[in-house]
Motif scaffolding. Structure first.
Motif, PDB file in Angstrom:
ATOM      1  N   LEU A   1     -15.925 -14.775 -16.462  1.00  0.00           N
ATOM      2  CA  LEU A   1     -16.684 -13.688 -16.469  1.00  0.00           C
ATOM      3  C   LEU A   1     -17.118 -13.532 -17.883  1.00  0.00           C
ATOM      4  CD1 LEU A   1     -15.516 -11.383 -13.571  1.00  0.00           C
ATOM      5  CD2 LEU A   1     -17.860 -12.321 -13.735  1.00  0.00           C
ATOM      6  N   SER A   2     -16.050 -13.607 -18.733  1.00  0.00           N
ATOM      7  CA  SER A   2     -15.946 -12.976 -20.109  1.00  0.00           C
ATOM      8  C   SER A   2     -17.255 -13.907 -20.914  1.00  0.00           C
ATOM      9  CB  SER A   2     -14.868 -13.394 -20.739  1.00  0.00           C
ATOM     10  OG  SER A   2     -14.464 -14.683 -21.117  1.00  0.00           O
ATOM     11  N   VAL A   3     -17.724 -15.036 -20.362  1.00  0.00           N
ATOM     12  CA  VAL A   3     -18.785 -15.601 -20.732  1.00  0.00           C
ATOM     13  C   VAL A   3     -20.030 -15.733 -19.885  1.00  0.00           C
ATOM     14  CG1 VAL A   3     -17.295 -17.244 -22.553  1.00  0.00           C
ATOM     15  CG2 VAL A   3     -17.764 -18.035 -20.195  1.00  0.00           C
ATOM     16  N   THR A   4     -19.798 -14.794 -18.971  1.00  0.00           N
ATOM     17  CA  THR A   4     -21.026 -14.698 -18.108  1.00  0.00           C
ATOM     18  C   THR A   4     -21.935 -13.550 -18.578  1.00  0.00           C
ATOM     19  OG1 THR A   4     -20.216 -15.643 -16.149  1.00  0.00           O
ATOM     20  CG2 THR A   4     -21.813 -13.687 -15.911  1.00  0.00           C
ATOM     21  N   GLY A   5     -23.212 -13.644 -18.636  1.00  0.00           N
ATOM     22  CA  GLY A   5     -24.012 -12.581 -19.229  1.00  0.00           C
ATOM     23  C   GLY A   5     -24.391 -11.076 -18.040  1.00  0.00           C
ATOM     24  N   ASN A   6     -24.361 -11.609 -16.888  1.00  0.00           N
ATOM     25  CA  ASN A   6     -24.848 -10.588 -15.924  1.00  0.00           C
ATOM     26  C   ASN A   6     -23.806  -9.109 -15.738  1.00  0.00           C
ATOM     27  OD1 ASN A   6     -24.934  -9.305 -13.136  1.00  0.00           O
ATOM     28  ND2 ASN A   6     -26.379 -11.002 -12.751  1.00  0.00           N
ATOM     29  N   LYS A   7     -24.377  -8.147 -16.336  1.00  0.00           N
ATOM     30  CA  LYS A   7     -23.790  -7.057 -16.176  1.00  0.00           C
ATOM     31  C   LYS A   7     -22.938  -6.471 -15.109  1.00  0.00           C
ATOM     32  CE  LYS A   7     -26.590  -4.806 -20.219  1.00  0.00           C
ATOM     33  NZ  LYS A   7     -27.529  -3.906 -20.322  1.00  0.00           N
ATOM     34  N   PHE A   8     -23.638  -6.731 -13.978  1.00  0.00           N
ATOM     35  CA  PHE A   8     -23.131  -6.402 -12.532  1.00  0.00           C
ATOM     36  C   PHE A   8     -21.881  -7.171 -12.296  1.00  0.00           C
ATOM     37  CE2 PHE A   8     -23.223  -7.396  -8.017  1.00  0.00           C
ATOM     38  CZ  PHE A   8     -22.729  -6.143  -7.579  1.00  0.00           C
ATOM     39  N   LYS A   9     -22.058  -8.643 -12.452  1.00  0.00           N
ATOM     40  CA  LYS A   9     -20.887  -9.314 -12.201  1.00  0.00           C
ATOM     41  C   LYS A   9     -19.736  -9.001 -13.147  1.00  0.00           C
ATOM     42  CE  LYS A   9     -23.146 -13.057  -9.934  1.00  0.00           C
ATOM     43  NZ  LYS A   9     -24.495 -12.405  -9.635  1.00  0.00           N
ATOM     44  N   ARG A  10     -20.094  -8.701 -14.496  1.00  0.00           N
ATOM     45  CA  ARG A  10     -19.227  -8.476 -15.411  1.00  0.00           C
ATOM     46  C   ARG A  10     -18.098  -7.064 -14.955  1.00  0.00           C
ATOM     47  NH1 ARG A  10     -19.059 -10.818 -20.593  1.00  0.00           N
ATOM     48  NH2 ARG A  10     -18.489  -9.128 -21.556  1.00  0.00           N
ATOM     49  N   LYS A  11     -19.120  -6.062 -14.773  1.00  0.00           N
ATOM     50  CA  LYS A  11     -18.398  -4.765 -14.240  1.00  0.00           C
ATOM     51  C   LYS A  11     -17.399  -5.002 -13.395  1.00  0.00           C
ATOM     52  CE  LYS A  11     -19.785  -0.113 -12.827  1.00  0.00           C
ATOM     53  NZ  LYS A  11     -20.952   0.796 -12.497  1.00  0.00           N
ATOM     54  N   GLY A  12     -17.418  -5.987 -12.263  1.00  0.00           N
ATOM     55  CA  GLY A  12     -16.605  -6.373 -11.092  1.00  0.00           C
ATOM     56  C   GLY A  12     -15.161  -6.564 -11.790  1.00  0.00           C
ATOM     57  N   ALA A  13     -15.000  -6.997 -13.017  1.00  0.00           N
ATOM     58  CA  ALA A  13     -13.596  -7.467 -13.639  1.00  0.00           C
ATOM     59  C   ALA A  13     -12.800  -6.434 -13.424  1.00  0.00           C
ATOM     60  CB  ALA A  13     -14.121  -8.026 -15.061  1.00  0.00           C
ATOM     61  N   GLY A  14     -13.327  -5.133 -13.839  1.00  0.00           N
ATOM     62  CA  GLY A  14     -12.557  -3.729 -13.868  1.00  0.00           C
ATOM     63  C   GLY A  14     -11.687  -3.711 -15.020  1.00  0.00           C
ATOM     64  N   VAL A  15     -11.672  -4.912 -15.946  1.00  0.00           N
ATOM     65  CA  VAL A  15     -11.086  -4.593 -17.254  1.00  0.00           C
ATOM     66  C   VAL A  15     -11.816  -5.020 -18.374  1.00  0.00           C
ATOM     67  CG1 VAL A  15      -8.846  -4.967 -16.303  1.00  0.00           C
ATOM     68  CG2 VAL A  15     -10.351  -6.945 -17.188  1.00  0.00           C
ATOM     69  N   PRO A  16     -11.710  -4.781 -19.665  1.00  0.00           N
ATOM     70  CA  PRO A  16     -12.422  -5.144 -20.948  1.00  0.00           C
ATOM     71  C   PRO A  16     -12.498  -6.771 -20.820  1.00  0.00           C
ATOM     72  CG  PRO A  16     -11.145  -3.322 -21.536  1.00  0.00           C
ATOM     73  CD  PRO A  16     -10.638  -3.982 -20.086  1.00  0.00           C
ATOM     74  N   LEU A  17     -13.604  -7.503 -21.084  1.00  0.00           N
ATOM     75  CA  LEU A  17     -13.567  -8.949 -21.421  1.00  0.00           C
ATOM     76  C   LEU A  17     -13.628  -9.387 -22.661  1.00  0.00           C
ATOM     77  CD1 LEU A  17     -16.046  -9.394 -18.250  1.00  0.00           C
ATOM     78  CD2 LEU A  17     -13.472  -9.760 -18.411  1.00  0.00           C
TER      79      LEU A  17
END
Length: 427
Positions: A154-170
């Motif tokens: 996820l840290s190298v993924t661009g999609n904001k929606f998917k990144r937000k799902g991490a729940g922590v800073p990437l």
């Protein structure tokens, strides 16, 4: 509760018991019971042509006869199923076949790591190894990239929606513009190179750059051959490892086994999954330039990195690549697909469509938000399974099994054309 069309199987059990995270069953609201080749059937007996191919995991079709025979024979003789990373006859045979059929003819030399069963497992191992080899922490990814749903990926993924799902800073990653992201007039390799070389840019020398040659989930954005070659040159000049994520584009999706072959580049690390298993069985590989293979035993592992059933099916699937015939067929069907999609765009100029892609990974991007989703929904009602891609679901994506016949391809495109025509008339 959603009301289904009369005659459609009820999804009540799934709606009551399965997590809200479920996704594809919302786009394809029926219960599938059988699949063969490029066709699926549901509980009501309705037939659907597959332009989705398990998100690229079924390049050789559903229940491929030759692959299925090998799998059944292996199970019936009580072949080892689970083995962690122990040596088995099934793994030995796959390694030998992969070396003989894939790597040697292409002049490639890689050590093969079995990181776990998914593409994200392969990406995670690639990022970890790049940091271990270089002693540096930063990884550069690209706008609109998609590499998986685990934290590293996820840290190298661009999609904001998917990144937000991490729940922590990437952390420890930087996103740079992909080819064409800043218009065709901007050389994004030069742009990125300036950031890397400038001591005042705030971007430290990265351990690696990870790239998809075609961004499938990101909107079918295609990197040019010149751009990929320039990227490889930049990496060599700066001592940066080049990682190609070929999870969805590999195994023939673009016409050649690896999607980067046409560019003539040789990545330091390659990530493979999805169709490498041949039959839809979970399997992933991380290909590592031999001198970079500095793992300590067990330093990256996983319980299901030894899926012997997938070794059996994967080895059989490689037989498609013993000659150039299969590749030539894919390229020919890709040309047919592009021509028909261009005809559709020309027929409905008011929709402002744009054809994107290469090989049997193509689609039409639309300016109007929600249009691609409507078209795919209408296509499903006509017995055609296809999905959208892009950060705003702006692309109607065509990704059939590679073994699709020309007749099946044309039938599916006729259904797509009819769907676009109806949506255009209603707009």
């Amino acid at each position: 509760m959603k009301v289904l069309d009369p005659g459609k199987p009820s999804l009540h059990v799934f709606e009551m018991l399965e997590s809200e995270v479920r996704s594809y069953c919302r786009s394809f609201p029926t219960i599938f019971t059988r699949a063969k080749g490029c066709t699926l059937w549901d509980a009501a007996g309705e037939e659907y042509l597959d332009f989705f191919a398990g998100a690229g995991a079924l390049n050789y079709g559903h229940n491929n006869d030759d692959i299925k025979k090998k799998l059944i024979a292996y199970i019936q003789q009580d072949g080892v199923t689970h083995s962690l990373d122990m040596a088995t006859a099934a793994k030995e045979y796959f390694l030998e076949q992969f070396q003989r059929i894939i790597m040697q003819p292409r002049g490639l030399s890689y050590k093969i790591q079995f990181p776990g069963p998914t593409g994200a497992n392969s990406v995670e191992s690639a990022l970890k190894l790049a940091r271990k080899v270089t002693g540096r922490s930063t990884i550069i990814g690209f706008t609109n990239a998609f590499h998986g749903m685990t934290l590293g990926a996820l840290s190298v993924t661009g999609n904001k929606f998917k990144r937000k799902g991490a729940g922590v800073p990437l952390h420890h990653t930087v996103s740079m513009p992909y080819d064409g992201y800043m218009s065709d007039q901007v050389n994004t390799i030069e742009y990125m190179g300036n950031y890397i070389e400038d001591s005042g840019s705030g971007v430290s020398l990265p351990a690696a750059i990870i790239v998809e040659t075609i961004q499938g989930e990101g909107g079918i954005n295609v990197a040019s051959i010149e751009w990929l070659r320039s990227l490889e040159m930049l990496c060599k000049e700066q001592g940066i490892l080049l990682i190609v994520d070929d999870v969805q584009m590999g195994c023939g999706r673009t016409g050649t086994f690896f999607s980067f072959e046409e560019a003539g580049i040789k990545p330091d690390i390659v990530c493979l999954s999805k169709s490498i298993g041949g039959y839809g069985l979970p399997m992933a590989l991380t290909l590592i330039r031999p001198e970079l293979d500095i793992w300590e035993p067990g330093e990256h592992n996983g319980t299901f990195r030894g899926n012997n059933l997938a070794f059996v099916t994967a080895a059989q699937a490689l037989k498609y690549w013993e000659t150039d015939h299969f590749s030539d067929e894919i390229l020919a069907k890709g040309d047919m697909l592009k021509s028909r999609l261009q005809d559709m765009v020309a027929a409905f100029p008011e929709l402002k469509g744009q054809v994107r892609g290469r090989g049997l990974m193509q689609g039409i991007a639309f300016e109007t938000q929600g249009l691609a989703e409507k078209i795919c929904e209408r296509a499903f009602s006509k017995g055609l399974i296809m999905e959208t891609s892009g950060t705003d679901s702006e692309v109607a994506k065509i990704m059939p099994p590679l073994i699709i016949t020309e007749k099946e391809l044309m039938i599916g495109l006729e259904r797509l054309h009819a769907s676009i025509k109806e949506i255009a008339e209603e707009s």
